[in-house]
Design a protein around this motif. Structure first.
Motif, PDB file in Angstrom:
ATOM      1  N   ARG A 235       0.858  -1.181   0.000  1.00 21.20           N
ATOM      2  CA  ARG A 235       0.000   0.000   0.000  1.00 21.20           C
ATOM      3  C   ARG A 235       0.899   1.236   0.000  1.00 21.20           C
ATOM      4  N   ARG A 236       0.474   2.258  -0.742  1.00 18.55           N
ATOM      5  CA  ARG A 236       1.231   3.509  -0.826  1.00 18.55           C
ATOM      6  C   ARG A 236       0.316   4.684  -0.528  1.00 18.55           C
TER       7      ARG A 236
ATOM      8  N   THR B 294       5.337   4.537   1.738  1.00 13.87           N
ATOM      9  CA  THR B 294       4.769   3.268   2.175  1.00 13.87           C
ATOM     10  C   THR B 294       3.660   3.508   3.193  1.00 13.87           C
TER      11      THR B 294
ATOM     12  N   ASP C 161       0.489   1.543   5.712  1.00 14.90           N
ATOM     13  CA  ASP C 161       0.035   0.287   6.295  1.00 14.90           C
ATOM     14  C   ASP C 161      -1.470   0.163   6.038  1.00 14.90           C
ATOM     15  N   ALA C 162      -2.093  -0.799   6.680  1.00 14.38           N
ATOM     16  CA  ALA C 162      -3.521  -1.016   6.475  1.00 14.38           C
ATOM     17  C   ALA C 162      -4.357  -0.243   7.487  1.00 14.38           C
TER      18      ALA C 162
ATOM     19  N   SER D 266     -11.433  -0.450  -7.858  1.00 17.18           N
ATOM     20  CA  SER D 266     -10.394  -1.301  -8.436  1.00 17.18           C
ATOM     21  C   SER D 266     -10.674  -1.509  -9.909  1.00 17.18           C
TER      22      SER D 266
ATOM     23  N   ARG E 143      -5.995  -1.089  -6.303  1.00 13.41           N
ATOM     24  CA  ARG E 143      -7.127  -0.651  -5.489  1.00 13.41           C
ATOM     25  C   ARG E 143      -6.802   0.743  -4.969  1.00 13.41           C
TER      26      ARG E 143
ATOM     27  N   ARG F 161      -4.923   6.513  -0.843  1.00 13.19           N
ATOM     28  CA  ARG F 161      -3.971   5.409  -0.823  1.00 13.19           C
ATOM     29  C   ARG F 161      -4.213   4.516  -2.031  1.00 13.19           C
TER      30      ARG F 161
ATOM     31  N   TRP G  67      -3.205   0.572  -3.484  1.00 16.15           N
ATOM     32  CA  TRP G  67      -2.672  -0.746  -3.172  1.00 16.15           C
ATOM     33  C   TRP G  67      -2.526  -1.473  -4.495  1.00 16.15           C
TER      34      TRP G  67
ATOM     35  N   ARG H  29      -2.004  -4.560  -6.397  1.00 17.03           N
ATOM     36  CA  ARG H  29      -2.106  -5.988  -6.121  1.00 17.03           C
ATOM     37  C   ARG H  29      -2.006  -6.782  -7.422  1.00 17.03           C
TER      38      ARG H  29
END
Length: 188
Positions: A10-11, A21, A23-24, A33, A86, A99, A101, A103
């Motif tokens: 995640r960014r 960087t 986190d969740a 998405s 996402r 943010r 992510w 994937r």
């Protein structure tokens, strides 16, 4: 942001256009998405419009910052591989942050099973299950494209697989390079 360092990470995106960087942590308020396949995407402008409109329901980050974020996301999408990025608007403390992510895309499946009977609430719009008996039923989403429903509703027919492949080919033809997907200003 390189693909090697971004995969599965995640960014955060900051107003100055920088990535860091993440986190969740936080409460996700808005999510969208889409599929990136070998650097090509379908309907990125529509995803951006939907995401921007949903973000507009909150007092921040504001349309200009959301648009800058979405442009930065489009520029950072990998040119190789299958990805399912996402984007999120996240509540952190008393404010919000944007943010992404990046994937890996899960494998595409050719068919889908639908069930109202698995304890999930089903909302009926224009047709009821009996209305669908004996007719082909299809689902459509950004990751898998168009797929015939093989169980649960309607009736799967062998010819549906060939029809699905023709539709998948048409959808694939709509994909354009992510960098060429100029995201218009959303809700200026």
């Amino acid at each position: 942001m390189s693909t090697a360092t971004a995969q599965g990470v995640r960014r955060w995106w900051d107003a100055d256009g920088g990535w860091s960087t993440a986190d969740a942590a936080g409460t996700v308020l808005v999510i969208d998405s889409w599929l990136v396949d070998e650097g090509r995407v379908r309907g990125l402008d529509r995803h951006a419009e939907r995401f921007g409109s949903a973000c507009d329901r909150f007092s921040e980050p504001g349309a200009e910052q959301t648009n800058r974020f979405l442009r930065a996301v489009a520029k950072s999408l990998p040119a190789r591989g299958r990805w399912f990025p996402r984007v999120e608007l996240v509540k952190i403390g008393s404010g919000t942050r944007l943010r992404m992510w990046l994937r890996p895309a899960p494998p595409r499946t050719a068919t889908v099973r639908v069930a109202g009977t698995a304890g999930q609430q089903v909302v009926t719009e224009q047709a009821t299950a009996p209305d669908l008996a004996g007719v082909p039923v299809w689902t459509l989403n950004a990751l898998h494209g168009i797929r015939p429903v093989t169980e649960g509703l309607g009736r799967f027919q062998d010819t549906d697989a060939a029809v699905a492949e023709r539709w998948q080919s048409r959808l694939a033809a709509l994909a354009v390079p992510a960098g060429a997907s100029l995201i218009p200003v959303v809700n200026p």
